[in-house]
Design a protein around this motif. Structure first.
Motif, PDB file in Angstrom:
ATOM      1  N   LEU A  30      48.947  28.414  34.528  1.00 36.55           N
ATOM      2  CA  LEU A  30      48.373  28.337  36.029  1.00 36.55           C
ATOM      3  C   LEU A  30      47.234  27.667  35.726  1.00 36.55           C
TER       4      LEU A  30
ATOM      5  N   PHE B 140      43.285  35.012  37.877  1.00 31.85           N
ATOM      6  CA  PHE B 140      44.300  35.151  36.598  1.00 31.85           C
ATOM      7  C   PHE B 140      45.136  36.574  36.970  1.00 31.85           C
TER       8      PHE B 140
ATOM      9  N   HIS C   6      52.184  34.176  33.543  1.00 29.00           N
ATOM     10  CA  HIS C   6      51.846  32.976  32.971  1.00 29.00           C
ATOM     11  C   HIS C   6      51.723  33.056  31.392  1.00 29.00           C
TER      12      HIS C   6
ATOM     13  N   TYR D 227      46.328  30.065  31.214  1.00 30.05           N
ATOM     14  CA  TYR D 227      45.444  29.820  32.401  1.00 30.05           C
ATOM     15  C   TYR D 227      44.299  28.907  32.122  1.00 30.05           C
TER      16      TYR D 227
ATOM     17  N   ARG E 241      47.656  34.452  27.690  1.00 30.35           N
ATOM     18  CA  ARG E 241      47.964  35.648  28.471  1.00 30.35           C
ATOM     19  C   ARG E 241      47.183  36.644  27.734  1.00 30.35           C
TER      20      ARG E 241
END
Length: 310
Positions: free
Chosen positions: A10, A98, A104, A107, A177
Motif C-alpha cells: 500500500l 496503515f 499488506h 506500506y 507489516r
C-alpha cells in the motif's frame, strides 16, 4: 494484474490539501506504481476544513485531527500542549491509514512535497527484493549526534541504550507489516516523542531491520550508497542536499533519479508578500546551489559500482 508471489503493498500519499497541483503530484506517483502496489491519498482533515470535492476522483482515506488524539496512545496523543506539527506527530496520519488497511506486506508513506527526478516505477522497483522492516532516510545513532534538539522528546517504558537509539527523516519511507504493528504496540505501551526519534528506535528495540534507502551513512548498504538522495544528516535542516527539511524548493534539481524535498507549490499572491528578492532566491539560487553541490559530491550520474539494477 498482480503477479503471483508478489508482496501486497500500500502506498499512502500524505497531504493536508488536495488542489490541482496536489492531484497532479499524486497521479504521477500512482502512474509509477507496479501492479502489486495500491496507491491512495491519506488526507489529514484539520478542524473546520472541508473535504475537497476533487478527492472523490481518487482512492483516499480521511484522517480527522480528532482521530489522532487517540487515548490508546497515552504518551503520543495526550496532553494540553499537544501539537500535531510542532510536536512531531505527523507520523500518526500515515499510521492511521496503515492500520485502516490491514493485510499488506509493506506500506509506503510519501508526503505531498516529495518528488523523484525520474520514473517513480524505477524508484519503487529498486526495493522490491529488499525485506527491510524499515526503509527510511538519514539514519543516525544518538551517540553520533547527541545534541539533536528532538532527543528530549523521546521517552519509553523501557531502557534505551544510546547506540540503539536512532533519528531518521520521514518524508518518504516504507514499513513492513511487522513494523506497523510494532509502532502501534509501542505507542499503546506509552512510547512518546517526535516521530523522527521514535520510528528507528522502536525498530531496533523490537529486533526489526533498519535500512537507509540512499545517502552515505552507516545504515546505507552498498547497493543504495550515493543513490536516491544526498544531504547532511548532522546539520539541523539536513541541508544542503536533495532531501532536506529546509529550504523549500519550487522545482526539482537536475540530477536524475534523486528524491527531492520539500518541493512546494507556488502560490503567487502569498509568495509575493515575501518580496521579489526572496522569491528569486528560493526559485533560482537555492536550486542551482543544490544542483552544484550534488555535482561536486558525485560528478557522475551513474550509480556506484555494485549498485542494484533498477
Amino acid at each position: 494484474m498482480q503477479e503471483q508471489g508478489q508482496p501486497r503493498v500500500l502506498l499512502v500519499f500524505q497531504t493536508h490539501f488536495f488542489d490541482r497541483w496536489c492531484e497532479a503530484a499524486f497521479r504521477q506517483v500512482a502512474a509509477g506504481c507496479p501492479p502489486h502496489v495500491t496507491p491512495i491519498v491519506a488526507f489529514h482533515q484539520a478542524p473546520r476544513v472541508a473535504i475537497p470535492k476533487r478527492l472523490a476522483r481518487v482512492a483516499h482515506h480521511i484522517v480527522p485531527t480528532a482521530d489522532l488524539r487517540s487515548p490508546a496512545y497515552p504518551g503520543k496523543s495526550a496532553g494540553p500542549d499537544w501539537d500535531l506539527w510542532r510536536g512531531g506527530h505527523t507520523d500518526l496520519i500515515a499510521l492511521h491509514a496503515f492500520l485502516a488497511h490491514p493485510g499488506h506486506d509493506h506500506y509506503w508513506a510519501v508526503e505531498y512535497d516529495v518528488r523523484f527526478s525520474g520514473p517513480w516505477s524505477r524508484f519503487l522497483r529498486a526495493f522490491e527484493g529488499d525485506d527491510a522492516d524499515l526503509l527510511i532516510s538519514s539514519v543516525l545513532r544518538r551517540r553520533d549526534d547527541p545534541a539533536w534538539f528532538n532527543w528530549p522528546s523521546l521517552s519509553a517504558p523501557e531502557p534505551l541504550a544510546e547506540d540503539r537509539t536512532l533519528r531518521v527523516f520521514l518524508p518518504i519511507f516504507r514499513a513492513s507489516r511487522a513494523m506497523v504493528a510494532a509502532m502501534d504496540g509501542a505507542y499503546r505501551a506509552g512510547w512518546a516523542g517526535h516521530c523522527e526519534a521514535t520510528w528507528g528506535t522502536v525498530a531496533l528495540a523490537r529486533g526489526l531491520s533498519v535500512v537507509d534507502l540512499g545517502g552515505e551513512g552507516e545504515f546505507t548498504p552498498d547497493r543504495y550508497r550515493g543513490r536516491f538522495y544526498l544531504n547532511c544528516p548532522r546539520q539541523v535542516h539536513l541541508a544542503p542536499g536533495t532531501l532536506v527539511f529546509k529550504p523549500a524548493l519550487y522545482r526539482m534539481g537536475r540530477r536524475p533519479d534523486m528524491l527531492w524535498h520539500p518541493v512546494k507549490p507556488f502560490f503567487w499572491r502569498a509568495e509575493a508578500k515575501e518580496g521579489l528578492r526572496d522569491i528569486k532566491r528560493r526559485a533560482g539560487i537555492v536550486v542551482r546551489g543544490v544542483a552544484g553541490w550534488v555535482r561536486r559530491r558525485r560528478p557522475s550520474a551513474e550509480p556506484p559500482p555494485g549498485a542494484a539494477a533498477t
